[in-house]
Motif scaffolding. Structure first.
Motif, PDB file in Angstrom:
ATOM      1  N   GLY A  19       1.036  -0.786  -0.044  1.00  0.00           N
ATOM      2  CA  GLY A  19       0.048   0.116  -0.048  1.00  0.00           C
ATOM      3  C   GLY A  19       0.365   0.331  -0.045  1.00  0.00           C
ATOM      4  O   GLY A  19       0.717  -1.138   0.081  1.00  0.00           O
ATOM      5  N   ILE A  36       5.628  -4.988   7.536  1.00  0.00           N
ATOM      6  CA  ILE A  36       4.857  -5.400   6.217  1.00  0.00           C
ATOM      7  C   ILE A  36       5.983  -6.745   5.892  1.00  0.00           C
ATOM      8  O   ILE A  36       6.939  -6.812   6.001  1.00  0.00           O
ATOM      9  CB  ILE A  36       5.344  -4.312   5.037  1.00  0.00           C
ATOM     10  CG1 ILE A  36       4.683  -4.846   3.785  1.00  0.00           C
ATOM     11  CG2 ILE A  36       6.650  -4.093   4.773  1.00  0.00           C
ATOM     12  CD1 ILE A  36       3.942  -3.658   3.014  1.00  0.00           C
ATOM     13  N   TYR A 119     -12.355  -0.188   0.441  1.00  0.00           N
ATOM     14  CA  TYR A 119     -11.381  -0.810  -0.066  1.00  0.00           C
ATOM     15  C   TYR A 119     -11.310  -0.827  -1.572  1.00  0.00           C
ATOM     16  O   TYR A 119     -12.594  -0.812  -2.066  1.00  0.00           O
ATOM     17  CB  TYR A 119     -11.240  -2.361   0.443  1.00  0.00           C
ATOM     18  CG  TYR A 119     -10.903  -2.512   2.125  1.00  0.00           C
ATOM     19  CD1 TYR A 119      -9.517  -2.744   2.178  1.00  0.00           C
ATOM     20  CD2 TYR A 119     -11.943  -2.647   3.086  1.00  0.00           C
ATOM     21  CE1 TYR A 119      -9.126  -2.631   3.433  1.00  0.00           C
ATOM     22  CE2 TYR A 119     -11.256  -2.737   4.044  1.00  0.00           C
ATOM     23  CZ  TYR A 119     -10.020  -2.758   4.428  1.00  0.00           C
ATOM     24  OH  TYR A 119      -9.674  -3.088   5.714  1.00  0.00           O
ATOM     25  N   ILE A 139      -6.893  -3.210  -0.974  1.00  0.00           N
ATOM     26  CA  ILE A 139      -6.196  -2.043  -0.672  1.00  0.00           C
ATOM     27  C   ILE A 139      -7.062  -1.147  -0.213  1.00  0.00           C
ATOM     28  O   ILE A 139      -7.918  -0.546  -0.731  1.00  0.00           O
ATOM     29  CB  ILE A 139      -5.564  -1.318  -1.861  1.00  0.00           C
ATOM     30  CG1 ILE A 139      -4.692  -2.479  -2.783  1.00  0.00           C
ATOM     31  CG2 ILE A 139      -4.496  -0.295  -1.590  1.00  0.00           C
ATOM     32  CD1 ILE A 139      -3.456  -3.267  -2.044  1.00  0.00           C
ATOM     33  N   VAL A 143      -5.414   4.385   1.412  1.00  0.00           N
ATOM     34  CA  VAL A 143      -3.945   4.165   0.648  1.00  0.00           C
ATOM     35  C   VAL A 143      -3.779   4.566  -0.820  1.00  0.00           C
ATOM     36  O   VAL A 143      -2.930   5.452  -1.117  1.00  0.00           O
ATOM     37  CB  VAL A 143      -3.500   2.907   0.946  1.00  0.00           C
ATOM     38  CG1 VAL A 143      -2.069   2.586   0.322  1.00  0.00           C
ATOM     39  CG2 VAL A 143      -3.243   2.629   2.517  1.00  0.00           C
ATOM     40  N   LEU A 164      -1.053   3.671   5.275  1.00  0.00           N
ATOM     41  CA  LEU A 164      -1.117   2.225   5.366  1.00  0.00           C
ATOM     42  C   LEU A 164      -0.761   1.914   6.797  1.00  0.00           C
ATOM     43  O   LEU A 164      -1.571   1.070   7.414  1.00  0.00           O
ATOM     44  CB  LEU A 164      -0.247   1.408   4.485  1.00  0.00           C
ATOM     45  CG  LEU A 164      -0.010  -0.203   4.592  1.00  0.00           C
ATOM     46  CD1 LEU A 164      -1.587  -0.479   3.937  1.00  0.00           C
ATOM     47  CD2 LEU A 164       0.929  -0.719   3.682  1.00  0.00           C
ATOM     48  N   HIS A 167      -3.839   2.785   8.854  1.00  0.00           N
ATOM     49  CA  HIS A 167      -4.872   1.871   8.625  1.00  0.00           C
ATOM     50  C   HIS A 167      -4.716   0.613   9.532  1.00  0.00           C
ATOM     51  O   HIS A 167      -5.746   0.084  10.055  1.00  0.00           O
ATOM     52  CB  HIS A 167      -4.978   1.325   7.210  1.00  0.00           C
ATOM     53  CG  HIS A 167      -6.098   0.550   6.748  1.00  0.00           C
ATOM     54  ND1 HIS A 167      -7.292   0.920   6.645  1.00  0.00           N
ATOM     55  CD2 HIS A 167      -6.138  -1.039   6.907  1.00  0.00           C
ATOM     56  CE1 HIS A 167      -8.223  -0.357   6.642  1.00  0.00           C
ATOM     57  NE2 HIS A 167      -7.307  -1.338   6.462  1.00  0.00           N
ATOM     58  N   LEU A 172      -2.909  -7.545   2.173  1.00  0.00           N
ATOM     59  CA  LEU A 172      -3.174  -6.557   1.218  1.00  0.00           C
ATOM     60  C   LEU A 172      -3.300  -7.506  -0.363  1.00  0.00           C
ATOM     61  O   LEU A 172      -4.109  -6.894  -1.042  1.00  0.00           O
ATOM     62  CB  LEU A 172      -1.813  -5.760   1.064  1.00  0.00           C
ATOM     63  CG  LEU A 172      -1.579  -4.792   2.243  1.00  0.00           C
ATOM     64  CD1 LEU A 172      -0.337  -4.078   2.105  1.00  0.00           C
ATOM     65  CD2 LEU A 172      -2.760  -3.781   2.273  1.00  0.00           C
TER      66      LEU A 172
END
Length: 186
Positions: A19, A36, A119, A139, A143, A164, A167, A172
């Motif tokens: 993202g 991530i 999303y 996503i 983002v 991101l 969030h 993802l």
């Protein structure tokens, strides 16, 4: 060859921000706590695992130059689109209620693009002789907004990563098929 494609997909997605400086302190705290993750399995014995703190990816994003040298275009299958055109389309989609906006089907594949519950969702399925693949991207709209917030033909990767982080946790991208699997999540 499939493993190479999966590695490239995973690294490219990570680099593009699927993202930075100036973020609120609360955002920095959240970014420091989140990681991530990218996992790639080639369907045989090969595996790639990438794990980075989101704060590190944000710092890496500061070094990515997204300003174009001339007219920038993104390529989707055989079609080219500028970042400005993509931004205009996203702004129109953003105004609309949740819906499926694109469905493309042929004998061996199906692609759907929708906006649902905050999303952008892309689902793709391909069934060809010797190749069976399913892709799902989910996503957060915030983002996408942040990524497209730069002017002209630029993408703001750092802003997308900050969004991101705000969030929080979630999956993802998931790719699965006969050639292996890719999973990207926070």
């Amino acid at each position: 060859e499939t493993m190479s494609k999966l590695k490239t997909l995973a690294i490219a997605t990570l680099a593009l921000g699927l993202g930075t400086a100036g973020a609120f302190a609360a955002q920095a705290d959240q970014t420091d706590k989140l990681w991530i993750h990218v996992r790639v399995h080639d369907g045989k014995e090969g595996k790639v695992s990438i794990n980075f703190p989101l704060s590190m990816v944000e710092k890496m994003a500061q070094n990515i130059t997204t300003e174009s040298k001339g007219e920038s275009r993104l390529r989707f299958n055989d079609e080219e689109i500028t970042v400005a055109e993509l931004r205009e389309m996203w702004n129109e989609v953003r105004k609309q209620p949740d819906a499926t906006f694109i469905t493309v089907e042929d004998v061996s594949s199906k692609v759907r693009v929708a906006k649902r519950g905050g999303y952008l969702i892309v689902r793709s399925r391909e069934d060809r002789a010797g190749r069976d693949e399913e892709v799902e991207m989910k996503i957060p709209a915030t983002v996408v907004d942040a990524l497209l917030s730069a002017p002209g033909e630029q993408l703001d990767v750092a802003a997308a990563l900050r969004a991101l982080a705000r969030h929080g946790e979630g999956e993802l991208v998931r790719v699965s098929g006969t050639g292996g699997a890719v999973r990207i999540w926070v």
